[in-house]
Scaffold this active site. Structure first.
Site, PDB file in Angstrom:
ATOM      1  N   GLY A 219      -1.304  11.710 -12.098  1.00  0.00           N
ATOM      2  CA  GLY A 219       0.288  12.264 -11.785  1.00  0.00           C
ATOM      3  C   GLY A 219       1.021  11.086 -11.084  1.00  0.00           C
ATOM      4  N   SER A 220       1.880  11.428 -10.311  1.00  0.00           N
ATOM      5  CA  SER A 220       2.829  10.596  -9.548  1.00  0.00           C
ATOM      6  C   SER A 220       2.142  10.013  -8.254  1.00  0.00           C
ATOM      7  CB  SER A 220       4.268  11.161  -9.173  1.00  0.00           C
ATOM      8  OG  SER A 220       4.909  11.571 -10.301  1.00  0.00           O
ATOM      9  N   THR A 221       1.145  10.359  -7.874  1.00  0.00           N
ATOM     10  CA  THR A 221       0.237   9.840  -6.774  1.00  0.00           C
ATOM     11  C   THR A 221       0.062   8.352  -7.136  1.00  0.00           C
ATOM     12  OG1 THR A 221      -1.662  10.776  -7.500  1.00  0.00           O
ATOM     13  CG2 THR A 221      -0.588  11.863  -5.611  1.00  0.00           C
TER      14      THR A 221
END
Length: 493
Positions: A219-221
């Site tokens: 995801g956004s990591t």
């Protein structure tokens, strides 16, 4: 006649020398390889006549001890585990189920059968004197108190947390949940599955080290890696401007930002810093399309993706991060094989281990230099002498120091006023990034948080990944990372 005698004498001497060399090899230098074979039943039994070496945490807690059992004319030494805080790392050594973890990969040191000269001499003298052979001890880098904090913070969730020392690569925490009691492996194995049955995931698998063998959608990591690539290539700066409409167009379809109660968020005109601060998918989608997927994946490799993460645990207990297709690691050579927009914000087919994301985070914290992670600080003799010490080793120089510094400032904004405010620590600047990845099941996400602190002089880099969550990374994973960071910063420097 004399010539024949001379030739015969030379041949005899050569044969004798070969016998001596061969015997020495098989009894000393090759012993480790023979004894490590899982199918060598005789050697496995014989190893229980050795006083197996002890395993300690960095702060002196005894992870693996031994107990003596007297048989008919023989004493056997079996394992007991006083602390079960890191069983997936330490592993187990049993009669019926052999070994796992460090108990397997460093079995030669623990049984005193390694080829180090000091050990060979000591083992040989013990056998000549008829004394019991005693193995070497392991002192790990894991800090037991912080490890306990991590396990308590995971609190029955399925997932993992890893903390590294950015400047050296030391593994300070490696917690996998659900966990298990290694004392139950011998004789009470069914109890392990029974205790893990209530875990919040479909396949608890407590013996699996999720930190090194669990694959998660980042995801956004993953936006931290995309940001590093975008800045390091020179195609963007922190001040680069974007017009966020709440979506980007990818292959003719809308890719939307995170949806709140009123629908996808729309931020309008923003710079790169704000895009990471508020985790704007549409902006990273456009960045991914401009960079191209092969460039993003090239930077991923610089941080260690597409290789088994290096560690002293068995190779079968570690898996590489990267794109996966039908369960197999996918190495694209054609950019048209990958959706660049979704790759840029950590979807597509990207899967990562918590250890790999901790390495990425530590690399940014360490000025763009990724250090090789290690979990064994030193191996010592029974008397405390050093057999082997692990020295820090540079794994790669992923990005420039200037790029790392810029990404750090962007990650600080995430914690100061963006999606990661739950990781704020009074008096300590924290750099972090949240992640919430869709799983295909409605309202069920993989959530995550990566961070390092203090941001201006990093001592700890953390990655936390959780399965089957209904919330977002900023609410579920960030508080766990905060607790681990606080525990480590309170400990010895």
């Amino acid at each position: 006649m004399n010539n024949q005698v001379a030739r015969l004498s030379v041949v005899a001497l050569l044969l004798l020398a070969a016998l001596v060399i061969g015997t020495t090899y098989w009894q000393t230098w090759a012993t480790a390889g023979l004894e490590d074979r899982q199918d060598n039943a005789i050697q496995r039994v014989a190893q229980f006549t050795v006083r197996r070496g002890l395993i300690y945490s960095a702060d002196g807690r005894l992870f693996a001890a031994r107990r003596a059992v007297k048989g008919k004319g023989q004493t056997f030494y079996f394992r007991r585990y006083p602390a079960d805080d890191a069983p997936q790392v330490v592993g187990y050594s049993t009669q019926s189920r052999s070994r796992a973890g460090l108990e397997r990969s460093l079995n030669d040191y623990l049984t005193g059968s390694n080829a180090h000269l000091n050990t060979v001499v000591r083992r040989t003298l013990d056998r000549l004197k008829g004394e019991t052979v005693t193995g070497n001890n392991l002192v790990l880098t894991i800090r037991a108190k912080a490890q306990q904090v991590a396990l308590q913070a995971l609190d029955g969730n399925c997932g993992a947390a890893v903390a590294l020392e950015p400047s050296t690569g030391r593994v300070l925490v490696m917690a996998s949940s659900p966990s298990y009691d290694p004392n139950l492996v011998e004789g009470h194995f069914a109890e392990i599955a029974k205790r893990a049955a209530g875990a919040k995931c479909s396949s608890p698998a407590p013996l699996v080290n999720r930190a090194t063998a669990g694959l998660y959608i980042p995801g956004s990591t993953f936006k931290v890696l995309t940001a590093a690539a975008a800045l390091d290539t020179g195609k963007y700066t922190p001040d680069s401007s974007f017009d966020d409409k709440g979506y980007c167009i990818e292959y003719g379809k809308k890719v939307s930002n995170f949806a709140d109660q009123s629908g996808p968020e729309v931020f309008g005109r923003v710079n790169f810093v704000t895009a990471l601060e508020h985790s704007i998918n549409a902006v990273f989608c456009e960045i991914g399309k401009k960079l191209g997927p092969l460039t993003v994946l090239d930077y991923a490799r610089r941080f260690g993706f597409y290789k088994d993460p290096p560690l002293e645990t068995p190779s079968g207990e570690r898996v590489p991060s990267g794109l996966y297709d039908h369960g197999r690691l996918f190495r694209p050579h054609d950019p048209n094989q990958v959706d660049p927009g979704r790759l840029a914000f950590g979807q597509e087919r990207m899967q990562v281990t918590p250890l790999q994301m901790a390495m990425l985070t530590a690399g940014i914290a360490n000025g763009g230099v990724v250090m090789r992670p290690y979990v064994v600080e030193r191996i010592t003799t029974p008397g405390g002498g050093t057999v082997r010490r692990t020295d820090p080793h540079v794994l790669s120089k992923a990005v420039s120091p200037e790029t790392a510094a810029a990404v750090t400032q962007m990650m600080e904004k995430v914690v100061e006023s963006g999606t990661g405010t739950a990781a704020q620590i009074e008096g300590v600047p924290v750099a972090g990034k949240t992640g919430t990845a869709e799983t295909g099941v409605s309202h069920v996400n993989t959530t995550s948080f990566i961070a390092f602190a203090p941001a201006n002089a990093p001592r700890v880099a953390v990655a936390v990944y959780l399965e089957n969550q209904q919330g977002v990374g900023g609410h579920t994973a960030a508080p766990i990372a905060k607790a681990i960071i606080q525990a480590l910063l309170r400990g010895p420097a």
